[in-house]
Design an enzyme around this catalytic site. Structure first.
Site, PDB file in Angstrom:
ATOM      1  N   SER A  53      16.527  59.975  16.088  1.00 54.45           N
ATOM      2  CA  SER A  53      17.245  58.766  16.453  1.00 54.45           C
ATOM      3  C   SER A  53      18.715  59.043  16.803  1.00 54.45           C
ATOM      4  O   SER A  53      19.015  59.745  17.760  1.00 54.45           O
ATOM      5  CB  SER A  53      17.114  57.742  15.333  1.00 54.45           C
ATOM      6  N   ASP A  69      20.993  54.606  21.677  1.00 59.11           N
ATOM      7  CA  ASP A  69      21.064  55.823  20.875  1.00 59.11           C
ATOM      8  C   ASP A  69      20.043  56.828  21.400  1.00 59.11           C
ATOM      9  O   ASP A  69      19.408  56.624  22.432  1.00 59.11           O
ATOM     10  CB  ASP A  69      20.859  55.516  19.391  1.00 59.11           C
ATOM     11  N   ASP A 105      17.032  57.814  20.768  1.00 56.98           N
ATOM     12  CA  ASP A 105      15.644  57.466  21.087  1.00 56.98           C
ATOM     13  C   ASP A 105      15.519  56.052  21.631  1.00 56.98           C
ATOM     14  O   ASP A 105      14.415  55.536  21.786  1.00 56.98           O
ATOM     15  CB  ASP A 105      14.728  57.666  19.877  1.00 56.98           C
ATOM     16  N   ASP A 121      16.095  53.046  20.547  1.00 58.34           N
ATOM     17  CA  ASP A 121      15.644  51.873  19.803  1.00 58.34           C
ATOM     18  C   ASP A 121      16.814  51.083  19.223  1.00 58.34           C
ATOM     19  O   ASP A 121      16.624  50.075  18.556  1.00 58.34           O
ATOM     20  CB  ASP A 121      14.636  52.238  18.712  1.00 58.34           C
TER      21      ASP A 121
END
Length: 447
Positions: free
Chosen positions: A103, A242, A244, A246
């Protein structure tokens, strides 16, 4: 083996160090494969996505070996946002989806997140069962039943189309100059493509990943460069994702950054006005600002709080039948469209509000004055439990008494890093600093 590998969002750690080694990843893949093949039937499948970290290649191969060894067929998506894995797990009728990502963490970390066949993240109970399988012998498939692996080249395009369909029919983004910061991460191709195809004038940032620069000086956790660029290039708005994709942060035309609380306030207000906010409830975590709660109360809406982690937000939403939730950190969950936090989706919905109302970003996104909030982190050695110290507990109790009626105190372990997070809210700045520093000092001394 206890439920120690899995944190609030799957397994995470420094690449090539326990638990994020190729050997552990292989066994996790095999254990998950055995878990999802409990009925013994054939034709089971898993989809695997990843972000742009160098170590993603290693974990992709290790997980593939583990899954195929138990008879699972693997579909490799390559770099795609985490919400794309949730979407494609269901659309491809897979038994499980896996996202390889840490992440918002630096490049040297990585992680493994699981999605069930319904596209939602696995429950604590399911993760505990998978981890229990790791502690024993994992039965492999017979030679003739070993799974196959296949690369899916159009995964991101399927996701792109889904995001575009969430924009109201007939609405376009023509005339909006949008900076999109992709954090050199999973959405580095997806996000600019979607915004351009919807008609926006796109200014891309963080779209040159090299395996090491994910989240480095860019993205939702480091918005300074994007904010400066929004002002310098005369953009109407900035959207920062960010690693990834999400999470999202919104930057208005003046360069001011709005976090997830402000974005959720806008969405809740608009959805309630259109009678689309189910139950009049917004679900957020204990970290969300007291100002958000007051904003909702003033409009006859309710804030339902959960533990930290977008998975817990989604679980509460599903239990209550609610359709909007998220985190201050920028996870925005809209279950009318997606099964997990989706930064690009939230960004598109914000742009839809701008296009529909004709209002500037600054008029839309700063909905309430936040109660002053201070967060400090204390790093500790894994296995040490400073919060169980009687002295630390005594200091915390005294801090809670000092804040009574004036604010609130929240202390917790991070689910993704060896950190104790000490957060307080209070309109008295002096008391706020005193309370947080006192607790931090006590925790530090215990460590």
């Amino acid at each position: 083996m206890g439920n120690s590998l899995f944190g609030t969002d799957g397994v995470r750690g420094r690449a090539n160090s326990y638990p994020m080694t190729a050997e552990i990843a292989l066994r996790i893949g095999a254990a998950a494969g055995r878990y999802f093949r409990r009925d013994g039937s054939a034709a089971h499948r898993v989809v695997i996505g990843k972000d742009t970290r160098l170590s993603g290649y290693m974990f992709e191969n290790a997980l593939t070996a583990g899954f195929t060894s138990t008879g699972m067929n693997v579909f490799l998506l390559g770099p795609v946002p985490t919400p794309a894995v949730g979407l494609l797990t269901t659309s491809m009728r897979a038994d499980v989806g896996v996202m390889i990502s840490a992440s918002h963490n630096p490049h040297h970390d990585n992680g493994i997140k699981f999605f069930g066949p319904d596209g939602f993240k696995l429950s604590d109970e399911a993760e505990a069962e998978i981890e229990a399988l790791l502690g024993g012998d994992i039965e492999p498939a017979q030679a003739e039943n070993i799974g196959r692996a296949k690369r899916i080249d159009d995964g991101r395009f399927r996701y792109n189309e889904r995001i575009k369909t969430t924009l109201p029919a007939g609405l376009r983004l023509d005339g909006l100059k949008v900076l999109i910061d992709c954090a050199n991460g999973a959405a580095y191709r997806t996000a600019p493509e979607v915004l351009w195809e919807l008609g926006a004038d796109v200014v891309p940032m963080g779209v040159a990943p090299d395996g090491f620069n994910i989240n480095k000086g860019c993205g939702s956790t480091d918005t300074a460069a994007a904010a400066a660029a929004v002002v310098a290039q005369g953009c109407d708005v900035g959207i920062c994702l960010d690693g990834d994709a999400d999470r999202v942060m919104i930057i208005d035309e003046t360069g001011k950054v709005a976090d997830g609380d402000q974005i959720m306030a806008l969405f809740a207000e608009r959805m309630a006005a259109e009678d689309r906010l189910r139950g009049g409830v917004l679900v957020a975590t204990v970290m969300s600002n007291l100002g958000l709660e007051r904003f909702l109360d003033g409009r006859g809406l309710r804030l339902e709080r959960t533990p930290v982690g977008d998975r817990y937000v989604v679980e509460a939403m599903r239990r209550g039948g609610w359709n909007l939730g998220g985190e201050q950190s920028g996870h925005i969950v809209m279950t009318d469209y997606a099964t997990t936090g989706d930064g690009l989706l939230a960004g598109v919905q914000f742009l839809a509000a701008m296009a529909a109302t004709g209002q500037r970003a600054s008029a839309l996104v700063h909905k309430f004055d936040a109660v002053p909030q201070l967060l400090k982190n204390v790093r500790y050695q894994t296995g040490h439990t400073p919060l169980e110290s009687k002295n630390v507990q005594k200091v915390i109790a005294a801090a809670e008494v000092a804040l009574m009626g004036k604010g609130r105190l929240l202390i917790r372990k991070s689910g993704t890093e060896p950190l104790i997070r000490v957060m307080a809210e209070c309109e008295d700045d002096g008391l706020l600093l005193q309370v947080v520093d006192t607790v931090v000092a006590a925790v530090t001394a215990e460590i």
